[in-house]
Design an enzyme around this catalytic site. Structure first.
Site, PDB file in Angstrom:
ATOM      1  N   CYS A   1      -9.199   0.705   6.830  1.00 37.65           N
ATOM      2  CA  CYS A   1      -8.015   0.631   7.710  1.00 37.65           C
ATOM      3  C   CYS A   1      -6.703   1.011   7.025  1.00 37.65           C
ATOM      4  O   CYS A   1      -6.109   2.034   7.360  1.00 37.65           O
ATOM      5  CB  CYS A   1      -7.900  -0.760   8.300  1.00 37.65           C
TER       6      CYS A   1
ATOM      7  N   ARG B   1      -9.356  -8.818  10.317  1.00 37.56           N
ATOM      8  CA  ARG B   1      -9.667  -8.447   8.934  1.00 37.56           C
ATOM      9  C   ARG B   1     -11.154  -8.587   8.712  1.00 37.56           C
ATOM     10  O   ARG B   1     -11.750  -9.569   9.182  1.00 37.56           O
ATOM     11  CB  ARG B   1      -8.954  -9.384   7.945  1.00 37.56           C
ATOM     12  N   GLU B   2     -11.755  -7.654   8.006  1.00 37.81           N
ATOM     13  CA  GLU B   2     -13.140  -7.830   7.622  1.00 37.81           C
ATOM     14  C   GLU B   2     -13.230  -9.086   6.761  1.00 37.81           C
ATOM     15  O   GLU B   2     -12.299  -9.401   6.029  1.00 37.81           O
ATOM     16  CB  GLU B   2     -13.625  -6.611   6.824  1.00 37.81           C
TER      17      GLU B   2
ATOM     18  N   THR C   1      -7.885   1.835  16.900  1.00 42.33           N
ATOM     19  CA  THR C   1      -6.554   2.155  16.354  1.00 42.33           C
ATOM     20  C   THR C   1      -6.281   3.642  16.544  1.00 42.33           C
ATOM     21  O   THR C   1      -7.111   4.481  16.179  1.00 42.33           O
ATOM     22  CB  THR C   1      -6.513   1.793  14.861  1.00 42.33           C
TER      23      THR C   1
ATOM     24  N   PHE D   1      -6.310  -6.865  15.410  1.00 44.05           N
ATOM     25  CA  PHE D   1      -5.733  -7.032  14.068  1.00 44.05           C
ATOM     26  C   PHE D   1      -6.718  -7.708  13.115  1.00 44.05           C
ATOM     27  O   PHE D   1      -6.320  -8.250  12.096  1.00 44.05           O
ATOM     28  CB  PHE D   1      -4.459  -7.865  14.156  1.00 44.05           C
TER      29      PHE D   1
ATOM     30  N   GLY E   1      -2.304  -6.461  -7.794  1.00 41.18           N
ATOM     31  CA  GLY E   1      -3.555  -6.057  -8.431  1.00 41.18           C
ATOM     32  C   GLY E   1      -3.819  -4.578  -8.278  1.00 41.18           C
ATOM     33  O   GLY E   1      -2.900  -3.757  -8.310  1.00 41.18           O
TER      34      GLY E   1
ATOM     35  N   LYS F   1      -6.114   4.719   5.710  1.00 42.42           N
ATOM     36  CA  LYS F   1      -6.146   5.736   6.769  1.00 42.42           C
ATOM     37  C   LYS F   1      -5.014   5.503   7.775  1.00 42.42           C
ATOM     38  O   LYS F   1      -4.437   6.445   8.304  1.00 42.42           O
ATOM     39  CB  LYS F   1      -7.522   5.701   7.433  1.00 42.42           C
TER      40      LYS F   1
HETATM   41  C1  UDX Z   1      -6.625  -4.744   7.446  1.00 45.10           C
HETATM   42  C2  UDX Z   1      -5.554  -5.589   8.170  1.00 45.10           C
HETATM   43  O1  UDX Z   1      -5.302  -6.783   7.439  1.00 45.10           O
HETATM   44  C3  UDX Z   1      -6.041  -5.938   9.569  1.00 45.10           C
HETATM   45  O2  UDX Z   1      -5.020  -6.652  10.277  1.00 45.10           O
HETATM   46  C4  UDX Z   1      -6.373  -4.657  10.304  1.00 45.10           C
HETATM   47  O3  UDX Z   1      -6.884  -4.962  11.580  1.00 45.10           O
HETATM   48  C5  UDX Z   1      -7.375  -3.831   9.527  1.00 45.10           C
HETATM   49  O4  UDX Z   1      -6.897  -3.589   8.209  1.00 45.10           O
HETATM   50  P1  UDX Z   1      -8.878  -5.292   6.161  1.00 45.10           P
HETATM   51  O5  UDX Z   1      -8.916  -3.847   5.805  1.00 45.10           O
HETATM   52  O6  UDX Z   1     -10.122  -5.953   6.641  1.00 45.10           O
HETATM   53  O7  UDX Z   1      -7.779  -5.550   7.305  1.00 45.10           O
HETATM   54  O8  UDX Z   1      -8.437  -6.111   4.872  1.00 45.10           O
HETATM   55  P2  UDX Z   1      -7.171  -6.825   4.232  1.00 45.10           P
HETATM   56  O9  UDX Z   1      -7.564  -8.217   3.987  1.00 45.10           O
HETATM   57  O10 UDX Z   1      -5.905  -6.568   4.931  1.00 45.10           O
HETATM   58  O11 UDX Z   1      -7.156  -6.071   2.812  1.00 45.10           O
HETATM   59  C6  UDX Z   1      -6.980  -4.679   2.719  1.00 45.10           C
HETATM   60  C7  UDX Z   1      -6.924  -4.258   1.275  1.00 45.10           C
HETATM   61  O12 UDX Z   1      -5.729  -4.718   0.662  1.00 45.10           O
HETATM   62  C8  UDX Z   1      -8.063  -4.777   0.399  1.00 45.10           C
HETATM   63  O13 UDX Z   1      -8.477  -3.746  -0.482  1.00 45.10           O
HETATM   64  C9  UDX Z   1      -7.442  -5.921  -0.369  1.00 45.10           C
HETATM   65  O14 UDX Z   1      -8.051  -6.117  -1.617  1.00 45.10           O
HETATM   66  C10 UDX Z   1      -6.016  -5.438  -0.524  1.00 45.10           C
HETATM   67  N1  UDX Z   1      -5.040  -6.533  -0.597  1.00 45.10           N
HETATM   68  C11 UDX Z   1      -4.902  -7.376   0.451  1.00 45.10           C
HETATM   69  C12 UDX Z   1      -4.254  -6.692  -1.733  1.00 45.10           C
HETATM   70  O15 UDX Z   1      -4.363  -5.915  -2.696  1.00 45.10           O
HETATM   71  N2  UDX Z   1      -3.345  -7.701  -1.768  1.00 45.10           N
HETATM   72  C13 UDX Z   1      -3.187  -8.568  -0.732  1.00 45.10           C
HETATM   73  O16 UDX Z   1      -2.353  -9.467  -0.836  1.00 45.10           O
HETATM   74  C14 UDX Z   1      -3.984  -8.398   0.415  1.00 45.10           C
END
Ligand code: UDX
Length: 439
Positions: A266, A155-156, A122, A153, A259, A269
């Protein structure tokens, strides 16, 4: 096909294993020898669902191996994915692109014939031409090296699934109908032929795709969390409200879980890096919304501290607080910018004795936050606690019976920071329940 993946963190290791799953012959390259050794033994140096099994299977089949040598990587294939990390610069909002440029700069002198360098990392928009210029300058093959932009894209916790069955594929090239496009289409053939929307575009659009997607996802989360505050002030229930909004197909419920807000390596940053780049481009006003998104997100952590203080009659000193969750989200051991740990650390600074439990992330948390106490068993962690905070929504936490737990707690008081505990059952079990955004 034969291909390499340079940079084997979350993104690279997952990509390498997934490409082997697509029947390619893959060489992963990382300059960290320990990481290379771990990966070659079929173990990822982090927790990601199904990844170890897939690594082990493809290492055994001979389709996947890892090296620390750029010479070996360059000789192995003519398609090189770059998946190195682009963290936030310390004390700044902008990206640190030094790993990316260093990887390209070290690979380049070994590229003696035509090759495709496909970047997945990214980056701020406008990075692709800089990668091309480096390759032109330092690769013996010069402009026979084509640069492709292939944002990721994933997600972990669902990284493999997201890689093998993505919502869309984005491929950015300098010119239309390039050789690089043919190569990447061949590489992703099995994904494309299942009907995955595949968008072929220019470099800048491909670079912006990732930045904008993450900006939107972060905005969606902060939007519902801003509404949560109004809910708290007016006695409404944000979880029900999110359900109601989510039924509108234009809005959608997914990615709108209210929440404690977002963390991880990701979203935080990427919105800051996006703002920094907009500023450089002279359009900073276009993204002032992201400043609010970041502020609302940080405010949720403050709000949790305030609620905890309120529940403990205004005094945190010497109080025993148990925190369920250390990972930034469930099903990972990643604690980067974890909202749960940020709250834990602040409560500790304010004088509370904080005990943290997490199914996967305790080892990582202990390294960065040695001042906190850790315990594996979430029920035992509640022993004699004055307050329980539910801050990362691991499914196993929701399955714990609050009746048994009430007897163990010093005072059965809980604050649900993720909206996934059955508050009704907890109340029936004798707990005083508060929840972010709920009456
Ligand atoms: C994110 C993007 O989803 C992904 O497409 C990109 O490639 C990398 O960044 P990730 O960081 O793995 O992926 O997690 P994600 O599931 O998106 O959650 C990010 C954060 O948001 C977490 O702390 C999660 O708890 C929070 N979150 C997510 C919420 O508070 N509410 C939601 O509805 C979704």
């Amino acid at each position: 096909m034969k291909l390499t993946v340079v940079g084997c963190g979350y993104l690279g290791a997952t990509h390498a294993a997934s490409m082997a799953e697509l029947d390619h012959e893959v060489l992963g390259m990382d300059s960290d020898m320990d990481k290379v050794a771990a990966l070659n033994s079929g173990k990822a140096p982090f927790h990601e669902r199904d990844l170890d099994e897939m690594l082990a299977r493809h290492i055994a089949s001979g389709r996947l191996k890892f090296t620390a040598s750029y010479t070996e990587a360059a000789a192995f294939a003519d398609l090189h994915f770059i998946a190195v990390g682009t963290p936030q610069l310390p004390g700044e909002h902008a990206y640190d692109l030094s790993h990316l440029f260093s990887a390209v700069r070290q690979l380049a002198p070994h590229l003696k014939g035509p090759a495709v360098v496909a970047v997945k990392s990214t980056v701020p928009v406008g990075t692709a031409p800089r990668v091309r210029d480096l390759l032109n300058e330092f690769a013996p093959a010069g402009d026979a090296i084509e640069v492709a932009w292939n944002p990721e894209f994933l997600r972990e916790s669902s990284a493999i699934e997201d890689t093998l069955r993505p919502d869309r594929l984005v491929l950015g090239f300098e010119t239309e109908h390039s050789w690089a496009e043919t190569v990447l289409r061949q590489c992703f053939e099995k994904i494309i032929e299942t009907g995955t929307p595949t968008i072929v575009t220019d470099w800048a659009t491909a670079e912006l795709a990732k930045a904008s997607a993450n900006a939107f996802l972060a905005t969606k989360i902060s939007f519902i969390n801003a509404i949560a505050e109004v809910c708290e002030a007016s006695g409404a229930d944000v979880t029900q409200l999110a359900d109601i909004l989510g039924h509108d197909v234009r809005i959608g419920r997914r990615g709108m879980q209210p929440g404690l807000g977002f963390g991880g390596g990701c979203l935080p940053k990427d919105i800051r890096g996006f703002m920094a780049r907009a500023d450089e481009l002279g359009v900073d006003q276009a993204l002032t919304i992201l400043r609010e998104v970041d502020a609302i997100n940080n405010w949720r952590r403050e709000r949790m501290i305030d609620l905890a203080r309120e529940q403990l009659d205004g005094n945190l000193t010497g109080k025993r607080i148990t925190i369920w969750g250390a990972a930034f989200k469930p099903n990972t051991d990643d604690i980067r910018d974890s909202p749960a740990l940020a709250v834990a650390q602040k409560l500790h600074e304010l004088g509370a004795t904080v005990t943290v439990t997490d199914p996967q992330a305790i080892d990582n948390a202990r390294k960065t936050h040695p001042e906190l106490d850790y315990i594996d068993d979430p029920s035992a962690a509640v022993q004699n606690a004055d307050l329980l905070l539910h801050l990362t929504e691991w499914p196993q936490f929701s399955h714990i019976d609050p009746h048994h737990l009430a007897a163990r707690a010093g005072t059965p008081r809980v604050i649900d920071g993720r909206g996934t505990l059955n508050t009704e059952t907890w109340r029936e079990a004798g707990w005083t329940v508060r929840a972010l955004g709920r009456p």
